[in-house]
Design an enzyme around this catalytic site. Structure first.
Site, PDB file in Angstrom:
ATOM      1  N   GLY A  19     -85.595 -52.892 -19.398  1.00  0.00           N
ATOM      2  CA  GLY A  19     -85.793 -54.248 -19.914  1.00  0.00           C
ATOM      3  C   GLY A  19     -84.638 -55.153 -19.555  1.00  0.00           C
ATOM      4  N   MET A  20     -84.901 -56.451 -19.649  1.00  0.00           N
ATOM      5  CA  MET A  20     -83.891 -57.458 -19.325  1.00  0.00           C
ATOM      6  C   MET A  20     -83.635 -58.270 -20.574  1.00  0.00           C
ATOM      7  SD  MET A  20     -82.320 -58.502 -16.510  1.00  0.00           S
ATOM      8  CE  MET A  20     -81.245 -59.848 -16.056  1.00  0.00           C
ATOM      9  N   PHE A  78     -78.273 -61.153 -22.014  1.00  0.00           N
ATOM     10  CA  PHE A  78     -76.907 -60.919 -21.557  1.00  0.00           C
ATOM     11  C   PHE A  78     -76.754 -59.670 -20.706  1.00  0.00           C
ATOM     12  CE2 PHE A  78     -76.683 -63.496 -25.328  1.00  0.00           C
ATOM     13  CZ  PHE A  78     -75.803 -64.502 -24.947  1.00  0.00           C
ATOM     14  N   LEU A 124     -78.933 -56.212 -18.319  1.00  0.00           N
ATOM     15  CA  LEU A 124     -80.085 -55.434 -17.871  1.00  0.00           C
ATOM     16  C   LEU A 124     -79.933 -54.014 -18.399  1.00  0.00           C
ATOM     17  CD1 LEU A 124     -82.576 -55.129 -15.963  1.00  0.00           C
ATOM     18  CD2 LEU A 124     -80.959 -54.660 -14.117  1.00  0.00           C
ATOM     19  N   LYS A 170     -76.747 -50.065 -20.346  1.00  0.00           N
ATOM     20  CA  LYS A 170     -76.849 -51.529 -20.417  1.00  0.00           C
ATOM     21  C   LYS A 170     -75.699 -52.147 -19.633  1.00  0.00           C
ATOM     22  CE  LYS A 170     -76.810 -55.336 -23.799  1.00  0.00           C
ATOM     23  NZ  LYS A 170     -76.739 -55.661 -25.240  1.00  0.00           N
ATOM     24  N   ASP A 175     -80.394 -60.593 -36.393  1.00  0.00           N
ATOM     25  CA  ASP A 175     -81.466 -60.766 -35.402  1.00  0.00           C
ATOM     26  C   ASP A 175     -82.450 -59.605 -35.474  1.00  0.00           C
ATOM     27  OD1 ASP A 175     -82.793 -62.128 -33.360  1.00  0.00           O
ATOM     28  OD2 ASP A 175     -81.787 -60.979 -31.795  1.00  0.00           O
TER      29      ASP A 175
END
Length: 356
Positions: A27-28, A31, A33, A49, A141
């Site tokens: 996933g991207m 901030f 990849l 990451k 978040d």
């Protein structure tokens, strides 16, 4: 010294030590990849990451430093943990963590969840939040895509990049809108750990219903949808709103009564409805805590007070008000990485800091 191997993923150069093989994009994020890889030392699958250009600006350097400090400090079964960290010759930073097969967002969009899974997932979310909050950390978040799950239904909260100190003066714009607590939308001034309880309540409701509870198109629409279900906020909550524009907006809304959640969640247990009612409360101080939620009747099948640990010590937020140049953040980051490898017993420091 470690050998670094380069691979192109989505047009991005991944430059990692030869300890890791079989890179596959997962996933991207905003901030960085994330790729899955095989850790040849442990023979486990891991998530790698890449933080893009962590030293390009003081803001990004500080954000990366904060995420590193949090990943190092938070050690709990329901929180993602760091298994390695290194800086590449190109000065990108790579965090290596455990790899879980999926996340709650993907699960919720693929099929309805059975009752026992909803219970077990909520229990683990609350168990993780109890620990995180005891460390003096607010996630800020929390949303289904930040909750990772494996094939054994083990659950881990991830992505603490936005996390901040428990501070009554907390400010700013955080959290995906659907899961955002009203005090963040309304006051933009002060909030605390209770914002995570609201987000967890929205996630709980989504697990019960199979779709987001408050799918607002924007802030105004979001707040309007919340009041349709939960009624107009009480006066003592309205009086805490600092912005005159926000206050005018809230007072301009038609008066609404709180609707019984039973009408919305017709198939849910009474105990599930009761806990949800306690999580989705306008007044943050009247919201149930993670510790109280764990002791609630709905989570009773999993509740074990002897196995719901708190943090050994509070997280040290002393760096958070610092306004430092990039080079200083870089030195601090190198120091943290050296400390991590000294504690964890790294085989060779040269592997982490190759000659430039």
């Amino acid at each position: 010294m470690a050998e670094f191997v380069r691979a192109q993923i989505f047009g991005t150069t991944f430059e990692i030590t030869s300890r890791y093989s079989d890179l596959q994009p997962v996933g991207m994020g905003a901030f960085g990849l994330v790729c899955s890889a095989r850790d040849q030392l442990t023979n486990q699958n891991v998530a790698v990451k890449k933080i893009m250009k962590p030293f390009s600006t003081p803001v990004l350097a500080k954000r990366t430093y904060r995420e590193l400090k949090l990943l190092k400090h938070l050690r709990h079964e329901n929180v993602i943990s760091l298994s390695d960290i290194f800086i590449s010759p190109l000065e990108d930073i790579y965090f290596v963590t455990e790899l879980l097969g999926t996340d709650l967002h993907r699960l919720l969009t693929s099929r309805p969840l059975e009752k026992q899974f909803i219970q077990y997932f909520l229990y683990q979310i609350m168990r993780g939040l109890k620990y995180v909050h005891s460390a003096g950390v607010v996630h800020r978040d929390l949303k289904p895509s930040n909750i990772l799950v494996n094939e054994n239904c083990d659950l881990k909260i991830c992505d603490f990049g936005l996390a901040r100190i428990q501070d009554p003066q907390m400010t700013g714009y955080v959290s995906t809108r659907y899961y955002r607590a009203p005090e963040i939308m309304l006051t933009w001034q002060k909030y605390d750990v209770e914002v995570d309880i609201w987000s967890a309540g929205c996630i709980f409701a989504e697990m019960l219903e199979g779709k987001p509870l408050f799918p607002g198109k924007d802030h105004v629409n979001q707040f309007s949808i919340i009041t349709e279900l939960l009624g107009t906020p009480p006066d003592d909550v309205i009086n805490t709103i600092a912005s005159e524009n926000t206050l005018r907006f809230v007072k301009s809304l038609p008066k609404r009564e709180r609707q019984p959640l039973r009408n919305k969640f017709k198939n849910a247990d009474d105990s599930a409805i009761d806990l949800l009612e306690r999580m989705l409360v306008f007044d943050p101080k009247k919201r149930v805590t993670a510790t109280q939620a764990l002791a609630h009747e709905y989570l009773q099948p999993y509740h074990d007070p002897t196995d719901e640990p708190v943090a050994d010590e509070k997280f040290d937020w002393s760096f958070n008000d610092a306004d430092l140049p990039v080079d200083t953040w870089k030195i601090m980051m190198y120091s943290e990485i050296l400390d991590y490898h000294n504690v964890e017993g790294a085989p060779n420091m040269e592997e982490q800091f190759p000659p430039q």
